[in-house]
Design an enzyme around this catalytic site. Structure first.
Site, PDB file in Angstrom:
ATOM      1  N   PHE A 104       0.869  -1.288  -0.020  1.00  0.00           N
ATOM      2  CA  PHE A 104       0.027   0.026  -0.028  1.00  0.00           C
ATOM      3  C   PHE A 104       0.970   1.222   0.009  1.00  0.00           C
ATOM      4  O   PHE A 104       1.743   1.376   0.603  1.00  0.00           O
ATOM      5  CB  PHE A 104      -0.986  -0.097   1.118  1.00  0.00           C
ATOM      6  N   HIS A 105       0.397   2.272  -0.840  1.00  0.00           N
ATOM      7  CA  HIS A 105       0.961   3.643  -0.691  1.00  0.00           C
ATOM      8  C   HIS A 105       0.176   4.530  -0.624  1.00  0.00           C
ATOM      9  O   HIS A 105      -1.033   4.586  -1.247  1.00  0.00           O
ATOM     10  CB  HIS A 105       1.761   3.930  -2.271  1.00  0.00           C
ATOM     11  N   SER A 106       0.211   5.262   0.663  1.00  0.00           N
ATOM     12  CA  SER A 106      -1.074   6.368   1.095  1.00  0.00           C
ATOM     13  C   SER A 106      -0.586   7.598   0.309  1.00  0.00           C
ATOM     14  O   SER A 106       0.380   7.716  -0.482  1.00  0.00           O
ATOM     15  CB  SER A 106      -0.781   6.499   2.644  1.00  0.00           C
TER      16      SER A 106
END
Length: 947
Positions: free
Chosen positions: A803-805
């Site tokens: 995941f990349h916020s």
């Protein structure tokens, strides 16, 4: 050339048909003898493969039968050795039968036959155990040579109806068998279906039967020969008509007959190859321009000012001035040579100087190609040849990137240390320019008044811009549109190795444009292009890819008529065309970089707008083009013949490129037999790394340096962020292809380039049983991609989330994303590892959403307070170690790594010394102290281990 013998001269009174029968008998004996021996002596061993054995699999493949076991291998090799003599005689007699004065094609087919015989000996006597690489090279060479051998024999067949009938049946059966063969191989290798390999084996054996049987048909033709050689029918002196003669006679006034009926001259073939290589160099430099520009906003985290250099492509505006135009055309060889600064750029160590060198090279190349086309405007054959060379140059560039895992080996971001072939590419480019610029003639008279277009150059420039952008954004890499339709595991669509289909569709478009001139300058072709674009942007998996192939075919077929139209409208159409193309390129970037550029929100996530504009611009080009009928009536017979003769050489070059692409696809097909580093300890070593779009601090491609670090850290599962490179500005690349194939890992590429993210990818030594892509809530800032995958780790299902916020500035985005991801992780019933980029401080704000009751997740090291971006979290699995490794100059972010043990419960946060940890659970000592290549354990200077 047929030997000059008199009818009746006799040497040996042995019928030539016995050569065919001897070849057939020995060849079948080799395979059948090995099969019978294996079935009796090693049945259970030879039916077993890497996934299943008896009774799921109950019949052996050819490779398993003739492999390394004794005595099967000895039986096979003995009879293959016996086959070699009759085989070479068979090829020789076939040449004698088909040769005729001044005909080159029989020589080529005979040469292919000899090469095929030698390559068969190669894969027979060099087994995969002896040398896997050379075994594969010989095997692929044999398979690739089978196509021209088969088609050549069909074309040269004497007019013997019975022999022709059998050849067509056996050749059709051979190639028809390839479809189910590949299908069941994928079922076995990718989907691991029990019994699929047995069905595959039957089709593999059928190929052997058809292949040998095809050559056995020569017995019907050699019946008229006596060895060595009684020519009782005069067959060797070209007295009999060939199948090719009959076909060409029927097609003599049609494009097929004009193209393939032309005499073959090696000098003209070399001219065509040189032209195509020049086209390859143009596309290599153009595709590197955006990549070298991208380096600067990437490190500035916004507009840098260097972006204006993309406008170097509008140099054709200079040709509007008659004096400059005449000067450039008269010195076009010099201009082409000056453009090679784009290839020399790799010698510049400073990124700014490298960019300027590339920009100058691209500017000169655009100028030179436009001048070349314009100079040929009254020579239809010359103009068509130059456009074909330019188009096939794009195919060649795509094949080169296919071979080098989406990097072009002559790009300025490549050098010898990371796999570049810059010196060889530069040398060949100089030679190609010197050869291909010998025949350019300036047509000072211009276009006849009757043929002058009645529409505005602006419409023609729109068509040119749409063509350039469509070719560059979608077809400069064979995997771009594959990633558009990728949805994760289980595999339901094409994979990177299927890029050969994209390349084949491009070739089909070029051939269609050659064979059906004028048909692709029509509204019907435009509608087909629009249909393909709609399917590509609206659907996923194989159906979406069908739209991609349709779009590829129609775009390539449109190149010749649209560029011809632009030529007829004058140089201004090229200047405007490149200018509008640049605007499309910027729009194509704006749809994803909206958070960093002025006016970005207007274009946010509107790839559909860009695609629509591309199709509409192509429509403007069709409208602006003169109707082919009015032009075709003025074509002379000699002009048509000249065009066809030139087109034939480009067709041959294109076919050779396709065979190379086919071989590359075979070599790149995933083996799916990957093994984790420490399977005996049931450990998963998992990492997270933000790779900064695979450009290091000095503007070099960084895949190999990443590969080395991942391998040395013995990482089994890794999440890569900022990994979507499938845009013009990033070179239309995909780092994960190289890493997955070199490291031996399964790969989920993540949300595709049409999903408007910066990318997230997952590589795993463990089979990915299922994966789902998520775009988390991002009402203001950049889209946040995530992959939720389920792995089969030592027989237990384990979930991994990559995941990349969102950005630090978009607090509400990040809050919504944390709640979404917490729910996703909480709902998983399996052990779970989160590999993430969260943008937060430990124990503050959203940290408590990611870690704690809402998600059920734990921090890999709660005591590590010095974090901001990368975090590893876990649940339901024992964490045994944690390390932070410095990045060197590869990227701007460190690599974080955790070790987890399958089948053991969570443990406390109590730390232990490395001496208390089993060897298989330790991190490599290589990175202690100063480490290697500026990679070392940092922050706390050593790995941490937990009870």
């Amino acid at each position: 050339m047929a030997p000059k013998v008199r009818e009746g001269d006799a040497v040996v009174a042995l019928s030539g048909k016995w050569i065919s029968w001897a070849h057939t008998a020995f060849a079948y004996s080799a395979f059948i003898g090995a099969l019978v021996t294996g079935l009796f002596l090693h049945y259970h061993k030879i039916v077993e493969n890497e996934y299943y054995g008896y009774p799921q699999e109950w019949f052996p493949s050819v490779s398993a039968t003739i492999g390394d076991r004794y005595p099967e291998r000895a039986v096979f090799q003995f009879f293959i050795a016996m086959t070699s003599g009759p085989r070479l005689l068979l090829v020789f007699l076939w040449y004698i039968l088909t040769a005729r004065p001044n005909a080159s094609f029989p020589k080529i087919v005979a040469g292919v036959g000899v090469f095929r015989t030698l390559s068969c000996g190669g894969w027979t006597y060099v087994t995969s155990t002896d040398d896997h690489g050379w075994h594969d090279i010989f095997m692929i060479s044999y398979l690739v040579a089978t196509l021209p051998w088969t088609l050549g024999c069909l074309a040269l067949s004497p007019n013997n109806p019975k022999a022709v009938k059998y050849r067509k049946i056996l050749a059709g059966s051979f190639f028809g068998t390839l479809v189910p063969l590949i299908y069941y191989f994928i079922q076995h290798k990718v989907h691991k279906v029990p019994g699929a390999y047995t069905i595959y084996a039957f089709y593999e054996w059928a190929l052997i039967l058809f292949d040998v049987g095809f050559d056995a048909v020569t017995a019907l033709d050699f019946d008229g020969f006596e060895l060595i050689v009684r020519d009782v029918k005069g067959s060797s002196r070209g007295k009999t008509r060939q199948v090719a003669d009959a076909v060409l006679e029927k097609q003599k006034d049609k494009p097929v007959g004009n193209i393939f009926g032309a005499q073959f001259l090696w000098a003209d073939a070399l001219d065509a190859a040189a032209d195509v290589y020049n086209g390859f160099v143009f596309w290599s430099m153009l595709t590197s321009l955006g990549l070298t520009v991208w380096y600067f906003p990437l490190w500035h985290m916004g507009i840098s000012g260097y972006e204006v250099i993309v406008m170097c492509t509008v140099s054709p505006f200079l040709l509007v001035n008659a004096t400059l135009r005449s000067l450039v055309i008269q010195n076009v060889r010099l201009v082409h040579l000056l453009s090679l600064s784009g290839l020399l750029a790799y010698l510049a160590k400073t990124p700014e100087y490298r960019l300027f060198s590339v920009a100058f090279g691209v500017s000169m190349s655009c100028l030179a190609w436009t001048a070349t086309w314009y100079a040929e405007r009254s020579q239809p054959s010359g103009l068509e040849s130059r456009i074909l060379a330019w188009s096939i140059g794009l195919v060649t560039s795509s094949v080169a990137k296919f071979a080098f895992h989406t990097n072009n080996p002559i790009w300025p971001i490549m050098h010898a240390q990371n796999g570049g072939w810059n010196k060889l590419g530069l040398l060949l480019a100089a030679v190609a320019i010197l050869r291909s610029t010998r025949t350019i003639i300036d047509n000072r008279g211009g276009v006849d008044l009757a043929d002058r277009p009645k529409t505005s150059p602006f419409l023609a420039s729109l068509g040119l811009a749409g063509l350039l952008f469509g070719l560059h954004s979608l077809l400069s890499d064979s995997s771009t549109m594959i990633l558009w339709v990728w949805e994760g595991f289980p595999v339901r669509g094409p994979i990177a190795a299927n890029g050969v289909l994209t390349i084949a569709a491009m070739a089909l478009g070029i051939l269609s444009g050659i064979l059906f001139k004028g048909a692709f300058l029509s509204w019907t072709n435009l509608l087909l292009a629009g249909l393909g674009a709609f399917i590509l942007t609206s659907y996923q998996n194989w159906f979406g890819y069908m739209g991609a192939l349709l779009l590829a075919t129609t775009l390539m077929a449109s190149a010749t008529p649209l560029i011809t139209s632009a030529v007829r409208h004058g140089p201004i159409s090229f200047g405007l065309g490149f200018l509008i193309y640049n605007i499309l390129v910027l729009a194509h970037v704006w749809v994803v970089a909206y958070a960093f550029v002025p006016g970005g929100p207007l274009m946010r996530e509107h790839t559909n707008w860009v695609m629509t504009a591309t199709i509409l611009f192509l429509g403007a080009g069709v409208y602006a083009s003169p109707r082919s009928e009015s032009i075709s009536t003025k074509r002379t017979r000699s002009g048509t013949t000249a065009r066809s003769r030139h087109a034939s050489y480009y067709t041959y070059v294109l076919l050779v490129i396709q065979l190379i692409a086919l071989a590359i696809s075979y070599l790149r097909f995933p083996t799916n037999d990957y093994v984790p580093y420490h399977k005996e300890d049931k450990v998963i070593t998992a990492g997270i790394w933000t790779i900064h779009f695979s450009l290091d601090n000095d503007m070099w491609s960084s895949e190999r340096r990443m590969r080395d670090l991942i391998k040395e850290l013995e990482i089994d599962v890794i999440g890569l962020l900022e990994s979507d490179l499938q845009r013009i500005i990033m070179g239309n690349r995909d780092t994960t292809q190289y890493l997955a194939e070199d490291l031996g890992m399964y790969v989920d590429y993540g949300p595709g380039p049409d999903k408007h993210t910066w990318g997230s990818a997952l590589l795993s030594k463990f089979p990915i049983m299922n994966s789902t892509h998520h775009l988390l809530p991002s009402p203001v800032g950049e889209l946040a991609p995530a992959i939720h995958a389920t792995l089969d780790a030592y027989g237990e299902l384990v979930d991994v989330v990559v995941f990349h916020s969102g950005q630090e500035e978009d607090a509400e985005d990040r809050r919504l994303q944390s709640e979404y991801l917490a729910r996703l992780m909480k709902e998983s019933p399996r052990p779970l590892i989160l590999l993430s980029y969260l943008v937060m401080k430990p124990n503050e704000g959203n940290y408590h959403t990611y870690v704690g009751e809402k998600s059920g997740m734990k921090d890999i090291d709660p005591s590590d307070w010095d974090r901001w971006c990368e975090y590893i979290l876990y649940r339901g699995i024992r964490r045994s170690g944690y390390a932070r490794v410095s990045r060197s100059t590869i990227t701007d972010t460190e690599l974080q790594v955790g070790k987890f043990i399958i089948g053991q419960p969570e443990s406390s946060n109590e730390r232990i010394n490395e001496e208390q940890v089993p060897d298989g659970l330790r991190f490599p000592s290589l990175f202690r102290g100063q480490g290697v290549r500026d990679h070392r354990y940092h922050v706390f200077d050593e790995p941490r281990y937990f009870v």
